[in-house]
Write an enzyme that holds these catalytic residues in place. Structure first.
Site, short mmCIF file in Angstrom:
data_model
loop_
_atom_site.label_atom_id
_atom_site.label_comp_id
_atom_site.label_asym_id
_atom_site.label_seq_id
_atom_site.Cartn_x
_atom_site.Cartn_y
_atom_site.Cartn_z
N GLY A 55 16.58 65.60 -2.90
CA GLY A 55 17.29 64.30 -1.87
C GLY A 55 18.35 64.58 -1.02
N HIS A 88 25.69 64.13 -1.91
CA HIS A 88 26.90 63.25 -1.90
C HIS A 88 28.43 64.00 -1.27
CE1 HIS A 88 24.54 60.44 -4.52
NE2 HIS A 88 24.87 61.96 -5.01
N LYS A 127 38.39 35.45 33.44
CA LYS A 127 39.37 34.01 32.52
C LYS A 127 38.80 32.70 33.71
CE LYS A 127 43.95 32.50 34.57
NZ LYS A 127 45.43 32.16 34.68
N GLY A 140 31.52 51.81 49.95
CA GLY A 140 29.93 52.71 48.88
C GLY A 140 29.13 51.60 48.83
#
Length: 522
Positions: free
Chosen positions: A308, A279, A140, A38
């Site tokens: 915040g 928190h 390798k 392919g």
């Protein structure tokens, strides 16, 4: 830098993205291209001259493509050390040519295995044999051979080839590492898939994590800690890792933790829901008929702590919700939601004082999160457990006190019970009208968490329901609840003093449900 010239290349890829441009660039530099099946037809269709590997080896492809590149003339050309006379002599004797570039990516095993309609035969056919062998051989011999396993690598390779005719040592070494990571991840995906089918216990005997760095973060929980975000494969449900940031500064380590906590809460509610995370704990949460109502009531849970915070929504953030958030007295770090209406996006990015920095995170459709495994690192290993994601339904049959729970309070108790499991232990929530009014989190004694939740709620505590993630060891918490005017309590039970707790509830006329299931979150 030691440049190794590239004169011949093998190209055999499953994913053809970027391949045409890369091959054209190589051909223009005089690189002879070899390919299979392919990939060869794909290149030839683009008008690129490519030599058929079967023609080169004299051995045809067979067995529906299972056998095509596994041939000594291929592997000899890849593994040959061109400064070893014996290797050169063997190549000459057997008519081998050296290959200095190997371009391979592997069959899409993981994608196929994740398909609900994939048969076992289809999955097995996506176990690549020749591809990993080519990759490992080229890696390798990286002193001589360049190995490419991703389209992301094509540009840098081609740039070096166009500039100097080959690649340098530093690039080949990096590509070698990436190649072995690629084949290791591939083998892990195969092993994990079939292990899931053969393991008899709830947890596997061996876990191999396949993690890829998605982004480097500015720092971790604190500025002196290096941090990065890594992604895992095979996650289909909406999440904060595989998402789209529409606006604002990059997400921080803590933002990501909080956004993940926000999604975990809102995704399981059918009605419009909002939670306010600070928190990694919810300081506010609510469900309502309209999203902006849920948002306003979630902020009312603890307006001071909401400053915040990170917000989570389970619906498109609409115009009314954005109008509420754009008020000058409110500041949020990030908002995570399925998506944002055009008007809402414009408001949030132009009108609030914090418009430049707010992070808007689009996660797409929120379905219920499937059961998965959770990992926590400890020195010397990793703790693994099943996630605590199941949404609990309550019933009047769980009432253990003389005072009954009126049916109208059952939905309230269920809401509080399914929020408290997202709060750090010891965990207590107070809620009324499907909105959190007070939270006590992370205390060393449960009565301290009760005191904090009541103090946070203030006068609103009267008429609230109280949810506790684990049993009450003593009746002192019940007395505090009675003094605050708590209307009902839900907790798992399981204490040796359950009878004392039930008696205290009966004394004060507080109905209580025992669920039989604890939800610690350390």
């Amino acid at each position: 830098m030691n440049i190794r010239n590239i004169r011949r290349a093998i190209l055999s890829t499953s994913d053809k993205m970027g391949l045409i441009g890369f091959a054209q660039g190589l051909a223009e530099r005089g690189v002879e291209l070899f390919s299979t099946g392919g990939t060869r037809r794909h290149l030839q269709a683009a008008g690129i001259a490519v030599r058929d590997i079967a023609e080169y080896t004299g051995f045809p492809e067979m067995m529906d493509g299972r056998l095509k590149t596994l041939h000594p003339k291929i592997f000899g050309g890849i593994l040959a050390r061109l400064d070893h006379p014996d290797d050169i002599a063997a190549m000459n004797q057997h008519g081998m040519e050296p290959f200095e570039l190997v371009v391979v990516n592997l069959y899409p095993f993981a994608a196929t295995a994740q398909r609900a309609d994939a048969t076992e035969a289809e999955i097995i056919e996506q176990i690549d044999i020749g591809g990993p062998s080519l990759v490992r051989a080229a890696a390798k011999n990286s002193n001589w051979v360049t190995i490419a396993t991703s389209a992301d690598q094509y540009g840098e390779i081609l740039e070096q080839v166009q500039r100097s005719g080959g690649t340098d040592d530093e690039l080949r070494r990096r590509l070698m590492v990436a190649a072995y990571q690629h084949t290791a991840a591939y083998d892990r995906a195969i092993a994990n898939h079939f292990a899931q089918q053969t393991e008899s216990s709830d947890l596997p005997t061996e876990i191999n994590l396949n993690l890829r760095r998605k982004s480097s973060l500015r720092y971790g929980e604190n500025s002196h800690q290096a941090a990065a975000l890594y992604s895992t494969d095979g996650i289909k449900t909406a999440n904060v890792v595989h998402t789209r940031q529409l606006h604002g500064k990059e997400l921080s380590y803590n933002n990501i933790l909080d956004a993940d906590a926000a999604l975990a809460i809102v995704r399981n509610f059918a009605k419009p829901a909002c939670c306010v995370i600070k928190h990694n704990n919810p300081c506010g949460a609510a469900i309502a008929d309209r999203l902006h109502e849920a948002c306003a009531r979630a902020f009312d849970g603890d307006p001071q702590s909401a400053f915040g915070s990170v917000l989570g929504f389970n619906r498109t953030v609409d115009h009314e919700t954005a109008e509420f958030l754009a008020h000058d007295d409110r500041f949020v770090e990030a908002i995570v939601a399925p998506d944002f209406a055009t008007e809402a996006f414009e408001i949030l990015t132009t009108r609030p004082k914090w418009k430049k920095n707010v992070r808007l995170i689009e996660v797409g459709h929120l379905d219920q999160e499937p059961m998965s495994l959770e990992y926590r690192s400890v020195t010397g290993g990793i703790l693994v457990q099943q996630s605590d994601r199941q949404f609990d339904r309550l019933s009047l049959e769980q009432v253990v006190t003389k005072s009954p729970v009126i049916p109208e309070l059952l939905a309230e108790l269920e809401f509080g019970w399914n929020i408290v499991r997202h709060v750090k232990s010891n965990a207590i929530t107070l809620s009324r009208e499907l909105a959190i009014c007070g939270v006590g989190a992370g205390q060393m004694s449960r009565v301290d968490s009760v005191e904090i939740a009541i103090r946070k709620a203030g006068p609103r505590a009267r008429g609230c329901v109280l949810a506790s993630d684990a049993f009450f060891p003593f009746a002192d918490s019940i007395r505090l609840a009675a003094q605050a005017g708590i209307a009902a309590i839900v907790q798992p039970g399981g204490s040796v003093r359950d009878d004392d707790i039930i008696a205290a509830c009966n004394e004060h006329g507080i109905p209580m449900l025992l669920t039989g299931r604890r939800h610690f979150r350390h």
